[in-house]
Design a protein around this motif. Structure first.
Motif, PDB file in Angstrom:
ATOM      1  N   LEU A  64      52.505  41.998  40.702  1.00 56.09           N
ATOM      2  CA  LEU A  64      52.062  41.295  39.849  1.00 56.09           C
ATOM      3  C   LEU A  64      51.322  40.063  40.190  1.00 56.09           C
ATOM      4  O   LEU A  64      50.228  39.588  39.561  1.00 56.09           O
ATOM      5  N   ARG A  65      51.273  39.826  41.559  1.00 61.07           N
ATOM      6  CA  ARG A  65      50.325  38.575  41.975  1.00 61.07           C
ATOM      7  C   ARG A  65      49.207  39.200  42.118  1.00 61.07           C
ATOM      8  O   ARG A  65      48.032  38.360  41.925  1.00 61.07           O
ATOM      9  N   ASN A  66      48.861  40.620  41.890  1.00 57.32           N
ATOM     10  CA  ASN A  66      47.462  41.093  42.279  1.00 57.32           C
ATOM     11  C   ASN A  66      46.998  41.371  40.851  1.00 57.32           C
ATOM     12  O   ASN A  66      45.968  42.040  40.607  1.00 57.32           O
ATOM     13  N   ALA A  67      47.612  40.861  39.793  1.00 58.89           N
ATOM     14  CA  ALA A  67      47.205  41.318  38.293  1.00 58.89           C
ATOM     15  C   ALA A  67      46.029  40.694  38.188  1.00 58.89           C
ATOM     16  O   ALA A  67      45.560  39.710  38.618  1.00 58.89           O
ATOM     17  N   VAL A  68      44.954  41.813  37.411  1.00 60.08           N
ATOM     18  CA  VAL A  68      43.659  41.415  36.988  1.00 60.08           C
ATOM     19  C   VAL A  68      43.356  42.072  35.592  1.00 60.08           C
ATOM     20  O   VAL A  68      43.807  43.244  35.581  1.00 60.08           O
ATOM     21  N   ASP A  69      42.934  41.564  34.672  1.00 59.34           N
ATOM     22  CA  ASP A  69      42.384  41.929  33.639  1.00 59.34           C
ATOM     23  C   ASP A  69      41.079  43.015  33.833  1.00 59.34           C
ATOM     24  O   ASP A  69      40.347  42.540  34.728  1.00 59.34           O
ATOM     25  N   PRO A  70      41.024  43.820  32.968  1.00 56.10           N
ATOM     26  CA  PRO A  70      39.769  44.721  33.140  1.00 56.10           C
ATOM     27  C   PRO A  70      38.370  44.057  33.045  1.00 56.10           C
ATOM     28  O   PRO A  70      37.476  44.214  34.070  1.00 56.10           O
ATOM     29  N   TYR A  71      38.329  43.194  32.154  1.00 59.41           N
ATOM     30  CA  TYR A  71      36.962  42.486  32.165  1.00 59.41           C
ATOM     31  C   TYR A  71      36.719  41.617  33.218  1.00 59.41           C
ATOM     32  O   TYR A  71      35.609  41.623  33.689  1.00 59.41           O
ATOM     33  N   ALA A  72      37.649  40.844  33.815  1.00 59.84           N
ATOM     34  CA  ALA A  72      37.412  40.100  35.184  1.00 59.84           C
ATOM     35  C   ALA A  72      37.078  40.925  36.283  1.00 59.84           C
ATOM     36  O   ALA A  72      36.117  40.506  36.947  1.00 59.84           O
ATOM     37  N   ASP A  73      37.674  42.177  36.223  1.00 64.04           N
ATOM     38  CA  ASP A  73      37.512  42.956  37.590  1.00 64.04           C
ATOM     39  C   ASP A  73      36.170  43.552  37.335  1.00 64.04           C
ATOM     40  O   ASP A  73      35.149  43.628  38.187  1.00 64.04           O
TER      41      ASP A  73
END
Length: 282
Positions: A64-73
Motif C-alpha cells: 500500500l505504501r508503494n501505491a501509485v495511480d496509472p496517470y502518475a506513473d
C-alpha cells in the motif's frame, strides 16, 4: 545378650509415613511444574503468533505504501497511458474477475480500484528498496481473504482463512482472467461467520474488525463520513478520495490443526498506511 528392641532402624509405620509424605511432595512439584510449563507454552504461542501477525501487516502495508495511480506513473516514466496500462490504465477492470466493471469515471486517477472489507485491488510498485515511480513498472495486486480456504478450528478456536496477495502483472490483459500468481500468503487469519458471509457489497454487519478500513478526504466527496463503510468505499465517487488505509489482522494463536487445551485469544496487529499518491489529475 542384646535385645531386639534396642536395635537401631525404622519401623514399618515410619517407612509408610515417609513414603506418603514423599509422594505428596512429588505430586505438588509435578503439578506446579506442569502449570509453569503450560503457562510458558502459552506465552511462546502468543509471542510467535503476534510476531507473525505483525510481519503479515507489515508485508501488506509495504504494497500500500508503494501505491501509485496509472496517470502518475505514466507521467513520471513517459509511458503511453492507454486502456491496457500502466496497471488498468484508462479502462476500469472487472474486479473481482467476472464481476461487473467498477464505474470509475477516470480509473487512471485512482490507485485503489476496488475497496472492500476483505478485498482490495491496488496499483503498486513491487516492494523493494530500488522501486521508484518512473523507473519501476507498477503491478496490479489483489490483497484479499480467500473464502475457499476458510475452515473451522473446533470449539476452542475461531474459524480461520488465508489472506493472500495475487500479482496480475503490469498491464490490464491479466486483470479479468485467471493468470494471476500468488506472491505471498498467511494462513490461520481469524474469520468469523460475519466475515465469511460478508459479500463485496458491504451489507453484512461485521462482528469482527475488517481487514481494511478506508479513510477519505471529505472535501473531495462532499461527505463527512469517516471512515468509509464498505458500501461507500466501493462507490466510484469515493475511490479517488481515499488517503489512508488501516490494516488489521488477527491470527489464531497456536496451530489450529492441533486445538490447544486452553482458548488462547487471537493475536492481533494493526497499522495505518498513508497512500502517497491516489489522485494525479482531473
Amino acid at each position: 545378650m542384646t535385645r531386639r528392641g534396642d536395635e537401631a532402624g525404622f519401623t514399618l509405620v515410619e517407612l509408610l509415613v515417609a513414603v506418603v509424605v514423599l509422594a505428596v511432595m512429588l505430586t505438588m512439584l509435578f503439578v506446579s511444574g506442569t502449570a509453569v510449563f503450560t503457562q510458558e507454552g502459552g506465552q511462546v504461542r502468543t509471542a510467535t503468533s503476534i510476531s507473525r501477525a505483525r510481519l503479515a501487516v507489515e508485508t501488506i502495508s509495504s504494497y500500500l505504501r508503494n501505491a501509485v495511480d496509472p496517470y502518475a506513473d505514466a507521467t513520471a516514466s513517459g509511458a503511453t497511458l492507454g486502456d491496457s496500462g500502466p496497471c488498468w490504465g484508462t479502462h476500469a477492470p472487472e474486479v473481482p474477475p467476472g464481476a461487473s466493471s467498477t464505474a470509475v469515471a477516470k480509473p487512471e486517477n485512482v490507485a485503489i480500484v476496488w475497496a472492500h472489507d476483505f478485498d482490495l485491488w491496488v496499483c503498486s510498485l513491487p516492494p523493494g528498496p530500488t522501486s521508484t515511480v518512473g523507473t519501476t513498472a507498477p503491478h496490479t495486486y489483489r490483497i484479499w481473504l480467500d473464502p475457499s480456504t476458510c475452515r473451522d478450528s473446533g470449539p476452542s478456536q475461531p474459524g480461520n482463512c488465508t489472506v493472500e496477495i495475487d500479482d496480475y502483472g503490469t498491464g490490464d490483459s491479466c486483470v479479468s482472467t485467471t493468470c494471476a500468481r500468488t506472491v505471498w500468503s498467511v494462513p490461520h487469519v481469524v474469520c468469523d461467520a460475519s466475515c465469511r458471509n460478508d459479500p463485496n457489497n458491504g451489507s453484512e454487519h461485521l462482528t469482527q474488525s475488517p481487514l481494511f478500513a478506508y479513510y477519505h478526504t471529505a472535501a473531495l466527496t462532499g461527505s463527512a463520513a469517516e471512515p468509509l463503510d464498505d458500501a461507500s468505499a466501493a462507490d466510484a465517487r469515493d475511490l479517488p478520495a481515499i488517503h489512508d488505509v488501516v490494516v488489521t489482522l488477527s491470527l489464531v494463536t497456536g496451530n489450529p490443526a492441533r486445538p490447544q487445551p486452553t482458548t488462547d485469544p487471537p493475536s492481533t496487529a494493526s497499522a495505518s498506511v498513508f497512500l502517497p499518491s491516489t489522485v494525479a489529475g482531473d
